[in-house]
Design a protein around this motif. Structure first.
Motif, PDB file in Angstrom:
ATOM      1  N   LEU A 179       0.197  15.749 -12.465  1.00  0.00           N
ATOM      2  CA  LEU A 179      -0.982  16.545 -12.805  1.00  0.00           C
ATOM      3  C   LEU A 179      -0.952  17.930 -12.147  1.00  0.00           C
ATOM      4  N   ARG A 180       0.141  18.230 -11.467  1.00  0.00           N
ATOM      5  CA  ARG A 180       0.322  19.493 -10.751  1.00  0.00           C
ATOM      6  C   ARG A 180      -0.664  19.646  -9.591  1.00  0.00           C
ATOM      7  N   GLU A 181      -1.104  18.529  -9.052  1.00  0.00           N
ATOM      8  CA  GLU A 181      -1.985  18.520  -7.879  1.00  0.00           C
ATOM      9  C   GLU A 181      -1.114  18.277  -6.645  1.00  0.00           C
ATOM     10  N   ILE A 182      -0.338  19.269  -6.283  1.00  0.00           N
ATOM     11  CA  ILE A 182       0.664  19.142  -5.228  1.00  0.00           C
ATOM     12  C   ILE A 182       0.015  18.854  -3.870  1.00  0.00           C
TER      13      ILE A 182
ATOM     14  N   ALA B 253       0.833  -1.206   0.000  1.00  0.00           N
ATOM     15  CA  ALA B 253       0.000   0.000   0.000  1.00  0.00           C
ATOM     16  C   ALA B 253       0.869   1.257   0.000  1.00  0.00           C
ATOM     17  N   SER B 254       1.982   1.227   0.712  1.00  0.00           N
ATOM     18  CA  SER B 254       2.853   2.402   0.713  1.00  0.00           C
ATOM     19  C   SER B 254       3.492   2.605  -0.662  1.00  0.00           C
ATOM     20  N   ARG B 255       3.798   1.512  -1.371  1.00  0.00           N
ATOM     21  CA  ARG B 255       4.330   1.645  -2.736  1.00  0.00           C
ATOM     22  C   ARG B 255       3.271   2.231  -3.668  1.00  0.00           C
ATOM     23  N   ILE B 256       2.021   1.798  -3.499  1.00  0.00           N
ATOM     24  CA  ILE B 256       0.922   2.357  -4.298  1.00  0.00           C
ATOM     25  C   ILE B 256       0.764   3.848  -3.973  1.00  0.00           C
ATOM     26  N   CYS B 257       0.937   4.212  -2.705  1.00  0.00           N
ATOM     27  CA  CYS B 257       0.858   5.631  -2.328  1.00  0.00           C
ATOM     28  C   CYS B 257       1.916   6.448  -3.061  1.00  0.00           C
ATOM     29  N   LEU B 258       3.131   5.900  -3.170  1.00  0.00           N
ATOM     30  CA  LEU B 258       4.180   6.609  -3.903  1.00  0.00           C
ATOM     31  C   LEU B 258       3.797   6.801  -5.364  1.00  0.00           C
ATOM     32  N   GLU B 259       3.249   5.755  -5.977  1.00  0.00           N
ATOM     33  CA  GLU B 259       2.836   5.859  -7.381  1.00  0.00           C
ATOM     34  C   GLU B 259       1.706   6.876  -7.535  1.00  0.00           C
ATOM     35  N   TYR B 260       0.763   6.825  -6.614  1.00  0.00           N
ATOM     36  CA  TYR B 260      -0.374   7.756  -6.644  1.00  0.00           C
ATOM     37  C   TYR B 260       0.122   9.197  -6.487  1.00  0.00           C
ATOM     38  N   ALA B 261       1.022   9.423  -5.550  1.00  0.00           N
ATOM     39  CA  ALA B 261       1.569  10.770  -5.350  1.00  0.00           C
ATOM     40  C   ALA B 261       2.343  11.235  -6.581  1.00  0.00           C
ATOM     41  N   LYS B 262       3.060  10.336  -7.214  1.00  0.00           N
ATOM     42  CA  LYS B 262       3.791  10.697  -8.430  1.00  0.00           C
ATOM     43  C   LYS B 262       2.819  11.104  -9.536  1.00  0.00           C
TER      44      LYS B 262
END
Length: 136
Positions: A102-105, A88-97
Motif C-alpha cells: 500500500l506504499r505505507e513504508i 505473531a512474528s510471521r503475522i508481522c511479516l505479512e502485515y508489513a508486506k
C-alpha cells in the motif's frame, strides 16, 4: 444458524475449527458477509492456541476479499496480540508486506520493529532476512 450455534456451544475447542469454517461458508453463501466475518472472528477466539495462527490467516484473507486490504489492519493487530511470539512474528511479516504494498513504508517499518521484539534471530532467521531486504 441455530444449529451451528448449538453445535459450537457444546463442541470442545479442539474440534470446533471445522464447524466454524462450515458455519462461515454457510453465511458467505446464504447469509450476510458481516455475519460470516463475525463467525471467523469468533473462531479466532475459540480455537486452541495451536490453531489460532491458521484461524487468523483465514479471517484476514476473508476480510481482505470482502472488505478490502485496509480492513485487515485491526485484524492483524488483534492477531499479533493474541498469538505466541513465533506465529505473531510471521503475522508481522505479512502485515508489513501488506503495508509495503500500500506504499505505507513508515507503517511497515513500525510493524517490523515491533515484530523484531518477538522474533529470536537464532530461531527465526527468515524474519531478519526479510527485514534486511525491506531496509535495503
Amino acid at each position: 444458524r441455530e444449529l451451528f450455534d448449538r453445535c459450537l456451544a457444546d463442541c470442545p475447542p479442539e474440534a470446533a475449527s471445522e464447524f466454524y469454517i462450515q458455519y462461515g461458508e454457510y453465511e458467505e453463501n446464504h447469509g450476510l458477509t458481516k455475519r460470516a466475518l463475525s463467525v471467523y472472528e469468533r473462531m479466532c477466539n475459540a480455537v486452541p492456541a495451536a490453531e489460532k495462527y491458521t484461524a487468523y490467516r483465514l479471517y484476514i484473507a476473508k476480510a481482505i476479499h470482502y472488505l478490502g486490504v485496509t480492513s485487515a489492519r485491526p485484524i492483524y493487530e488483534s492477531a499479533i496480540a493474541a498469538l505466541e511470539d513465533g506465529p505473531a512474528s510471521r503475522i508481522c511479516l505479512e502485515y508489513a508486506k501488506m503495508e509495503t504494498g500500500l506504499r505505507e513504508i513508515d507503517r511497515a517499518r513500525t510493524v517490523l520493529v515491533y515484530g523484531a521484539q518477538l522474533a529470536d534471530p537464532r530461531r527465526d532467521p527468515d524474519y531478519w532476512t526479510a527485514w534486511h531486504d525491506f531496509e535495503v
